[in-house]
Design an enzyme around this catalytic site. Structure first.
Site, PDB file in Angstrom:
ATOM      1  N   GLY A 201       0.782  -1.229   0.000  1.00  0.00           N
ATOM      2  CA  GLY A 201       0.000   0.000   0.000  1.00  0.00           C
ATOM      3  C   GLY A 201       0.813   1.278   0.000  1.00  0.00           C
TER       4      GLY A 201
ATOM      5  N   GLN B 227     -12.882  20.743   8.597  1.00  0.00           N
ATOM      6  CA  GLN B 227     -12.386  20.661   9.972  1.00  0.00           C
ATOM      7  C   GLN B 227     -11.489  21.872  10.236  1.00  0.00           C
ATOM      8  OE1 GLN B 227     -11.138  16.727  11.356  1.00  0.00           O
ATOM      9  NE2 GLN B 227     -11.880  15.837   9.430  1.00  0.00           N
TER      10      GLN B 227
ATOM     11  N   HIS C 255     -13.685  25.949   2.152  1.00  0.00           N
ATOM     12  CA  HIS C 255     -14.914  25.941   2.948  1.00  0.00           C
ATOM     13  C   HIS C 255     -15.083  27.264   3.693  1.00  0.00           C
ATOM     14  CE1 HIS C 255     -18.338  24.086   4.812  1.00  0.00           C
ATOM     15  NE2 HIS C 255     -17.863  24.293   6.028  1.00  0.00           N
TER      16      HIS C 255
ATOM     17  N   ASP D 149     -27.390  27.668   4.473  1.00  0.00           N
ATOM     18  CA  ASP D 149     -27.071  27.854   5.891  1.00  0.00           C
ATOM     19  C   ASP D 149     -26.450  29.235   6.057  1.00  0.00           C
ATOM     20  OD1 ASP D 149     -24.375  27.603   5.020  1.00  0.00           O
ATOM     21  OD2 ASP D 149     -24.427  25.443   5.363  1.00  0.00           O
TER      22      ASP D 149
ATOM     23  N   LYS E 173     -30.759  26.291   9.705  1.00  0.00           N
ATOM     24  CA  LYS E 173     -30.710  24.856   9.985  1.00  0.00           C
ATOM     25  C   LYS E 173     -29.871  24.596  11.221  1.00  0.00           C
ATOM     26  CE  LYS E 173     -26.487  23.518   7.624  1.00  0.00           C
ATOM     27  NZ  LYS E 173     -25.821  22.685   6.617  1.00  0.00           N
TER      28      LYS E 173
ATOM     29  N   ASP F  59     -21.957  16.939  -0.152  1.00  0.00           N
ATOM     30  CA  ASP F  59     -21.392  15.690   0.341  1.00  0.00           C
ATOM     31  C   ASP F  59     -22.478  14.608   0.346  1.00  0.00           C
ATOM     32  OD1 ASP F  59     -19.982  13.656   1.511  1.00  0.00           O
ATOM     33  OD2 ASP F  59     -19.386  14.776   3.286  1.00  0.00           O
ATOM     34  N   THR F  60     -23.190  14.438   1.442  1.00  0.00           N
ATOM     35  CA  THR F  60     -24.266  13.445   1.479  1.00  0.00           C
ATOM     36  C   THR F  60     -25.572  14.013   0.951  1.00  0.00           C
ATOM     37  OG1 THR F  60     -24.834  14.033   3.760  1.00  0.00           O
ATOM     38  CG2 THR F  60     -23.217  12.264   3.440  1.00  0.00           C
TER      39      THR F  60
ATOM     40  N   GLY G 175     -27.788  15.872   2.231  1.00  0.00           N
ATOM     41  CA  GLY G 175     -28.898  16.044   3.165  1.00  0.00           C
ATOM     42  C   GLY G 175     -29.330  17.493   3.280  1.00  0.00           C
ATOM     43  N   THR G 176     -28.364  18.395   3.432  1.00  0.00           N
ATOM     44  CA  THR G 176     -28.683  19.815   3.593  1.00  0.00           C
ATOM     45  C   THR G 176     -29.411  20.366   2.384  1.00  0.00           C
ATOM     46  OG1 THR G 176     -26.836  20.261   5.110  1.00  0.00           O
ATOM     47  CG2 THR G 176     -27.665  22.114   3.835  1.00  0.00           C
TER      48      THR G 176
END
Length: 346
Positions: free
Chosen positions: A73, A132, A165, A204, A227, A257-258, A260-261
């Site tokens: 790896g 992050q 971000h 947001d 939110k 990303d996912t 959802g928002t």
């Protein structure tokens, strides 16, 4: 790609970026390609298609290199041409697999530096770990700063990226950072659609500035989604601030990303009487249940930039994908030729 094809492709992108009065990007008709003899453009494995596109726009060949793995790896990088005294640019987004892509960038930098190159610039269309960026609770790491330290320590002299971000993350680096913006390109796309009764929606509080920057050249109002996040990768819509009834809404975010928002926001807007909902974002992370959520959502069209590769199996019929190749090609040439980057936004 032939010279004619390269010029035609570049002109098509420039047409969208420069012909409307809304445009905030200004690309030069012809950079002085004869001055690029000391420039070398390399790619790792995260997004070789974008790297090739950038090379085609610039009229140069990609540098000869391979990035492979040993059986255990470990990453192995080989540079197959001389880079002594050259100014080297590495195109590498740090998307999934994030850690492998980050290590590829660092190891290729080490290889180029040990081969006596003059400088290394990391071209990172998507900067992983950017979310992050603060201590949200006790004992949290600030991983965006840690990664910036690793990039600096590896010997990289400069970073070119797009839509961090949080823009203040430029301050995490002790080297120059050219922070390109994807929002003007998205603004131009929707300006050409000439939608009526338009409202730009921030999903947001963190994206309010982006929404205002998009709304201003289009001369339309904004709305804001209030939110909360009960846990990571989950969001709940609390309120919608602004008038969206009977409006065509465009939700603008830096990444999906996912999903959802953005899908929850789209449903909330439709529940409040919106006529239609469009969505756009710079970075198509698209992890977990993102595709299923977007497909089932009331979003009419989702416009994405190709800072992250989107494989065929992830290309939904709702997706429109715009290329950032011309922007990064122009930026690389300006950095190399010591020309101002700010002129692209004036």
């Amino acid at each position: 790609m032939s010279e004619k094809m390269r010029r035609d492709a570049k002109n098509i992108s420039k047409t969208m970026l420069n012909t409307t009065h809304h445009s905030n990007f200004h690309l030069e008709d012809d950079m002085s390609h004869e001055n690029l003899s000391n420039l070398k453009l390399f790619t790792c494995n995260s997004h070789p298609e974008l790297a090739q596109e950038i090379a085609d726009y610039m009229g140069i060949e990609l540098g000869k290199s391979t990035v492979t793995k040993f059986s255990d790896g470990e990453i192995s990088v080989s540079i197959w041409e001389s880079v002594r005294g050259k100014d080297c640019f590495i195109v590498q987004s740090t998307n999934d697999p994030v850690n492998d892509n980050l290590m590829e960038l660092l190891i290729m930098t080490d290889a180029l530096k040990r081969a006596s190159c003059n400088s290394v610039t990391a071209v990172m269309p998507y900067y992983g770990y950017a979310r992050q960026d603060r201590k949200a609770k006790a004992r949290d790491p600030i991983t965006a700063k840690l990664v910036a330290n690793m990039i600096t320590a590896s010997g990289i002299d400069r970073v070119i990226t797009m839509d961090l971000h949080a823009s203040q993350e430029q301050g995490y680096f002790d080297i120059p950072v050219d922070h390109m913006l994807g929002q003007p390109m998205l603004t131009d796309y929707f300006a050409l659609k000439e939608l009526s009764d338009l409202v730009i929606v921030s999903p947001d509080h963190g994206s309010v500035k982006r929404a205002r920057n998009m709304a201003k050249p289009l001369n339309v109002p904004i709305a804001i989604i209030d939110k909360r996040r009960p846990e990571a990768n989950k969001s709940e819509i609390m309120h919608v601030v602004g008038d969206v009834e009977g409006k065509n809404c465009i939700i603008l975010d830096d990444l999906i990303d996912t999903a959802g928002t953005i899908c929850n926001a789209a449903q909330a807007l439709m529940d409040l009487g919106a006529n239609s909902v469009y969505a756009c974002a710079t970075h198509a992370v698209l992890s977990g249940p993102a595709l299923e959520r977007i497909e089932a959502s009331p979003i009419k069209e989702m416009v994405l930039l190709n800072t992250i590769p989107i494989p065929p199996e992830k290309k939904l019929s709702k997706f429109t994908i715009l290329s950032v190749g011309p922007i990064f090609a122009e930026t690389i040439e300006r950095v190399y030729c010591n020309k101002p980057i700010s002129a692209m936004f004036q």
